[in-house]
Design a protein around this motif. Structure first.
Motif, PDB file in Angstrom:
ATOM      1  N   CYS A  23       0.863  -1.381  -0.096  1.00  0.00           N
ATOM      2  CA  CYS A  23      -0.069   0.011  -0.152  1.00  0.00           C
ATOM      3  C   CYS A  23       0.851   1.363  -0.244  1.00  0.00           C
ATOM      4  CB  CYS A  23      -0.690   0.061   1.384  1.00  0.00           C
ATOM      5  SG  CYS A  23      -2.390  -0.876   0.915  1.00  0.00           S
ATOM      6  N   ARG A  24       1.928   1.328   0.693  1.00  0.00           N
ATOM      7  CA  ARG A  24       2.701   2.307   0.971  1.00  0.00           C
ATOM      8  C   ARG A  24       3.672   2.540  -0.384  1.00  0.00           C
ATOM      9  NH1 ARG A  24       4.178   6.317   4.695  1.00  0.00           N
ATOM     10  NH2 ARG A  24       2.279   6.176   5.047  1.00  0.00           N
ATOM     11  N   TRP A  25       4.034   1.482  -0.906  1.00  0.00           N
ATOM     12  CA  TRP A  25       4.983   1.487  -2.241  1.00  0.00           C
ATOM     13  C   TRP A  25       4.040   2.123  -3.222  1.00  0.00           C
ATOM     14  CZ3 TRP A  25       4.085  -2.204  -6.212  1.00  0.00           C
ATOM     15  CH2 TRP A  25       5.028  -2.105  -7.401  1.00  0.00           C
ATOM     16  N   LEU A  26       2.821   1.863  -3.346  1.00  0.00           N
ATOM     17  CA  LEU A  26       1.810   2.276  -4.455  1.00  0.00           C
ATOM     18  C   LEU A  26       1.760   3.758  -3.992  1.00  0.00           C
ATOM     19  CD1 LEU A  26      -0.410  -0.684  -5.209  1.00  0.00           C
ATOM     20  CD2 LEU A  26       1.065  -0.018  -6.715  1.00  0.00           C
ATOM     21  N   ARG A  27       1.382   3.819  -2.968  1.00  0.00           N
ATOM     22  CA  ARG A  27       0.862   5.383  -2.757  1.00  0.00           C
ATOM     23  C   ARG A  27       2.268   6.106  -2.999  1.00  0.00           C
ATOM     24  NH1 ARG A  27       0.668   8.564   3.152  1.00  0.00           N
ATOM     25  NH2 ARG A  27      -0.311  10.352   2.282  1.00  0.00           N
ATOM     26  N   ARG A  28       3.524   5.988  -3.082  1.00  0.00           N
ATOM     27  CA  ARG A  28       4.443   6.708  -3.116  1.00  0.00           C
ATOM     28  C   ARG A  28       4.752   6.895  -4.845  1.00  0.00           C
ATOM     29  NH1 ARG A  28       9.854   3.697  -0.630  1.00  0.00           N
ATOM     30  NH2 ARG A  28       9.741   4.428   1.697  1.00  0.00           N
ATOM     31  N   GLN A  29       3.897   6.113  -5.589  1.00  0.00           N
ATOM     32  CA  GLN A  29       4.154   6.299  -6.961  1.00  0.00           C
ATOM     33  C   GLN A  29       2.740   7.025  -7.443  1.00  0.00           C
ATOM     34  OE1 GLN A  29       5.164   2.426  -8.894  1.00  0.00           O
ATOM     35  NE2 GLN A  29       4.996   1.820  -6.683  1.00  0.00           N
ATOM     36  N   GLY A  30       2.049   7.505  -6.300  1.00  0.00           N
ATOM     37  CA  GLY A  30       0.853   8.386  -6.620  1.00  0.00           C
ATOM     38  C   GLY A  30      -0.109   7.351  -7.147  1.00  0.00           C
ATOM     39  N   ILE A  31      -0.212   5.978  -6.935  1.00  0.00           N
ATOM     40  CA  ILE A  31      -1.173   5.163  -7.237  1.00  0.00           C
ATOM     41  C   ILE A  31      -2.165   4.930  -6.239  1.00  0.00           C
ATOM     42  CG2 ILE A  31      -1.585   2.753  -8.163  1.00  0.00           C
ATOM     43  CD1 ILE A  31      -0.026   4.420  -9.985  1.00  0.00           C
ATOM     44  N   GLY A  32      -3.743   5.412  -6.562  1.00  0.00           N
ATOM     45  CA  GLY A  32      -4.681   5.152  -5.606  1.00  0.00           C
ATOM     46  C   GLY A  32      -4.861   3.627  -5.228  1.00  0.00           C
ATOM     47  N   VAL A  33      -4.586   3.429  -4.007  1.00  0.00           N
ATOM     48  CA  VAL A  33      -4.787   1.905  -3.626  1.00  0.00           C
ATOM     49  C   VAL A  33      -5.714   1.946  -2.105  1.00  0.00           C
ATOM     50  CG1 VAL A  33      -2.473   2.206  -2.520  1.00  0.00           C
ATOM     51  CG2 VAL A  33      -3.294  -0.178  -2.801  1.00  0.00           C
ATOM     52  N   VAL A  34      -6.368   0.980  -2.008  1.00  0.00           N
ATOM     53  CA  VAL A  34      -6.925   0.669  -0.829  1.00  0.00           C
ATOM     54  C   VAL A  34      -6.935  -0.577  -0.253  1.00  0.00           C
ATOM     55  CG1 VAL A  34      -9.165   0.083  -2.050  1.00  0.00           C
ATOM     56  CG2 VAL A  34      -9.338   1.202   0.187  1.00  0.00           C
ATOM     57  N   PRO A  35      -6.684  -0.653   1.113  1.00  0.00           N
ATOM     58  CA  PRO A  35      -6.582  -2.066   1.666  1.00  0.00           C
ATOM     59  C   PRO A  35      -7.812  -2.926   1.797  1.00  0.00           C
ATOM     60  CG  PRO A  35      -6.295  -0.468   3.523  1.00  0.00           C
ATOM     61  CD  PRO A  35      -6.407   0.323   2.073  1.00  0.00           C
ATOM     62  N   PHE A  36      -7.785  -4.019   1.700  1.00  0.00           N
ATOM     63  CA  PHE A  36      -9.222  -4.741   1.972  1.00  0.00           C
ATOM     64  C   PHE A  36      -8.924  -6.219   2.817  1.00  0.00           C
ATOM     65  CE2 PHE A  36     -12.467  -7.643   0.072  1.00  0.00           C
ATOM     66  CZ  PHE A  36     -13.770  -7.114   0.446  1.00  0.00           C
ATOM     67  N   LYS A  37      -9.573  -6.513   3.784  1.00  0.00           N
ATOM     68  CA  LYS A  37      -9.611  -7.876   4.343  1.00  0.00           C
ATOM     69  C   LYS A  37     -11.000  -8.345   4.436  1.00  0.00           C
ATOM     70  CE  LYS A  37      -7.384 -10.776   7.813  1.00  0.00           C
ATOM     71  NZ  LYS A  37      -6.312 -11.024   8.245  1.00  0.00           N
ATOM     72  N   PRO A  38     -11.483  -9.476   3.438  1.00  0.00           N
ATOM     73  CA  PRO A  38     -12.799  -9.828   3.500  1.00  0.00           C
ATOM     74  C   PRO A  38     -13.093 -10.367   4.851  1.00  0.00           C
ATOM     75  CG  PRO A  38     -11.606 -10.880   1.765  1.00  0.00           C
ATOM     76  CD  PRO A  38     -10.571 -10.167   2.612  1.00  0.00           C
ATOM     77  N   GLN A  39     -12.628 -11.029   5.452  1.00  0.00           N
ATOM     78  CA  GLN A  39     -13.138 -11.625   6.766  1.00  0.00           C
ATOM     79  C   GLN A  39     -11.827 -11.614   7.741  1.00  0.00           C
ATOM     80  OE1 GLN A  39     -15.324 -15.523   7.393  1.00  0.00           O
ATOM     81  NE2 GLN A  39     -13.172 -16.072   8.456  1.00  0.00           N
ATOM     82  N   ASN A  40     -11.820 -10.994   8.816  1.00  0.00           N
ATOM     83  CA  ASN A  40     -10.738 -10.819  10.031  1.00  0.00           C
ATOM     84  C   ASN A  40     -11.271 -11.341  11.343  1.00  0.00           C
ATOM     85  OD1 ASN A  40      -8.755 -10.227  11.259  1.00  0.00           O
ATOM     86  ND2 ASN A  40      -8.698  -8.207  10.898  1.00  0.00           N
ATOM     87  N   MET A  41     -10.655 -12.186  11.848  1.00  0.00           N
ATOM     88  CA  MET A  41     -10.999 -12.496  13.378  1.00  0.00           C
ATOM     89  C   MET A  41      -9.767 -12.058  14.315  1.00  0.00           C
ATOM     90  SD  MET A  41     -11.462 -16.519  15.201  1.00  0.00           S
ATOM     91  CE  MET A  41     -12.903 -16.759  14.321  1.00  0.00           C
ATOM     92  N   ALA A  42     -10.079 -11.145  15.044  1.00  0.00           N
ATOM     93  CA  ALA A  42      -9.125 -10.638  15.901  1.00  0.00           C
ATOM     94  C   ALA A  42      -9.912  -9.836  16.920  1.00  0.00           C
ATOM     95  CB  ALA A  42      -8.469  -9.401  15.128  1.00  0.00           C
ATOM     96  N   LEU A  43      -9.078  -9.453  18.044  1.00  0.00           N
ATOM     97  CA  LEU A  43      -9.821  -8.757  19.204  1.00  0.00           C
ATOM     98  C   LEU A  43      -9.087  -7.317  19.405  1.00  0.00           C
ATOM     99  CD1 LEU A  43     -10.325 -11.318  22.165  1.00  0.00           C
ATOM    100  CD2 LEU A  43     -11.914 -10.277  20.857  1.00  0.00           C
ATOM    101  N   ASN A  44      -8.427  -7.041  18.566  1.00  0.00           N
ATOM    102  CA  ASN A  44      -7.612  -5.852  18.226  1.00  0.00           C
ATOM    103  C   ASN A  44      -8.246  -5.117  17.126  1.00  0.00           C
ATOM    104  OD1 ASN A  44      -5.910  -6.134  20.144  1.00  0.00           O
ATOM    105  ND2 ASN A  44      -4.233  -6.761  18.523  1.00  0.00           N
TER     106      ASN A  44
END
Length: 484
Positions: A23-44
């Protein structure tokens, strides 16, 4: 519009880290990028801009992408409240508690929520960078999968497979995972990334050559083991300590079975003047300057566990000897006179006696409180910001001496009359430099070194992007991201 997915051979293989780095590598190049996790199991978890709740790792990935966290980044969040059940959160809102069998049947509905979020993100950003969960080779979870290959097949996206060489058996992990996939799933794997390598890369090269010849798939790169590196953990508690100064403050955190948002303590773990000790089951609470009761997904059950461990008596002894005690969120609720659960939200309906250190009562309500907040700490009037994630509503005379005066006019938490016990609903309060320093002085540290936690996190995200540039096949990565 392109979707690229990172899956791992095991949990903690480096999926979250690689997605953050990309995500940061693409942002450095001016590329619009968005993170996505379909399903997460976490208490944080984290509170989003649209007032919902997502996994903490996706909030960090959003920072790497230069975005505010949004519920579409993690449409399904599972927060375990027992060994066989979890609270199911869809699009940032708690739906209900389900056991594993009930959730398995619910997955078809959950997949619709996942695909809706993915469609919205795909329409808004050139690249969607997806993180899988666990391993795609978990045979018992393959039916109805929405977290790994089930999602990849549904949206027809390529996959990178990452493995952790520091665990050992990295070639078995990669080849074995590939062998357990279907033919169409195997075809989705576009390359391997090996994570946390230390040593002479020349000695690893014969293995890399063998792997490519055996599987017919390229190794996209080998990421080195980073020393002095911090990225907020998705679930497992990080106990690594930085080098400490001569004068340190000892802070002890009891590890409860359903401890939540333990990333609250990362700024302390990284502070050069704090010795942070996590105490597990069967261990006595050692002498400390400050004991912190953490957040909890199952407050009443965790309070009972605390008593079973003999820790309640240790807390009272700690206070008699002049130590300080801080409760955060569920830990705050434990400090009061009573916790009422009339709706049976965390177990059988009923009440639990609190520790009785502050004069208030908490009632657990179905509607969860989700807020990003800021204000002033009662200690030194220090500015503080954080987030609230709790089902409890607390009230009583003991809350009149508030711990935090919030900018929205509300008061939060309490400070005891003798100044020894402080409680707050605010997660992330140690991330505010001035508030962290004020709390450490309150706990007994005389000369406090100011640490900019936000700058540390940003530094390490930048380091990850540097690793992508230096050690991965960036030309191939650009192709996989649909870039010229």
């Amino acid at each position: 519009m392109t979707t690229l997915m990172v899956q791992g051979t095991t949990s903690d293989a480096g999926k979250s880290t690689l997605v953050t780095a990309l995500c940061r590598w693409l942002r450095r190049q001016g590329i619009g990028v968005v993170p996505f996790k379909p399903q997460n199991m976490a208490l944080n978890s984290a509170v989003t801009l649209d007032g919902g709740e997502i996994g903490r790792a996706q909030a960090v990935q959003a920072q790497a992408a230069g975005l505010a966290p949004h519920t579409d980044m993690n449409p399904v969040l599972l927060k375990p409240n027992s060994d066989i059940g979890a609270q199911v959160i869809i699009h940032g809102r708690a739906l209900s508690n389900m056991d594993a069998a009930a959730y398995h049947d619910y997955k078809k509905v959950a997949l619709d929520a996942v695909l809706q979020s993915h469609q919205r993100l795909s329409a808004a950003y050139p690249v969607v960078m997806v993180e899988g969960a666990g391993s795609p080779a978990e045979i018992n979870l393959r039916a109805g999968d929405i977290a790994n290959m089930g999602f990849a097949e549904a949206v027809d996206c390529p996959v990178i497979l990452i493995a952790d060489i520091d665990k050992g058996g990295v070639f078995a992990h990669l080849v074995g995972t590939l062998a357990l996939l279907s033919a169409s799933e195997q075809a989705r794997i576009q390359g391997f990334v090996i994570n946390r390598f230390r040593g002479d890369i020349g000695l690893l090269q014969p293995g890399l050559d063998w792997l490519e010849e055996r599987t017919g798939k390229p190794v996209l790169g080998v990421l080195p083991y980073l020393m002095d590196f911090h990225l907020e953990a998705e679930d497992a508690i990080d106990t690594r300590q930085t080098a400490k100064a001569a004068e340190t403050l000892r802070v002890v955190v009891p590890v409860l079975p359903r401890i939540s948002n333990h990333t609250d303590f990362d700024p302390l773990r990284l502070h050069p003047q704090v010795e942070l000790i996590f105490v597990g089951p069967g261990q006595p609470l050692p002498a400390a300057d400050l004991i912190i009761l953490p957040g909890s997904k199952s407050v009443c059950a965790d309070l009972e566990f605390l008593r079973e461990q003999g820790w309640e008596a240790a807390l009272h002894k700690h206070l008699r000897y002049g130590g300080k005690l801080l409760g955060i969120c569920g830990g705050l609720q434990m400090l009061g006179q009573r916790i009422d659960d009339p709706h049976g939200l965390e177990g059988p309906a009923g009440s639990s006696e609190g520790l009785g250190l502050l004069d208030f009562v908490t009632v657990l309500e179905p509607q969860k409180q989700l807020r990003n907040v800021s204000g002033r700490l009662c200690l030194e009037n220090a500015p503080v910001s954080g987030y609230e994630i709790h089902a409890g509503v607390s009230g009583g005379a003991g809350l009149e001496a508030a711990a935090v005066q919030l900018d929205d006019g509300r008061c939060d938490g309490a400070l005891s009359a003798d100044g020894q016990v402080l409680g707050t609903y605010l997660h992330g309060l140690f991330e505010s430099s001035q508030a962290c320093s004020a709390l450490l002085r309150w706990a007994g540290l005389r000369e406090v070194q100011t640490v900019d936690y936000q700058a540390l996190r940003e530094r390490d995200i930048e380091r990850l992007a540097d690793l992508v540039e230096a050690h991965l096949d960036t030309a191939r990565l650009r192709q996989l991201c649909g870039l010229a």
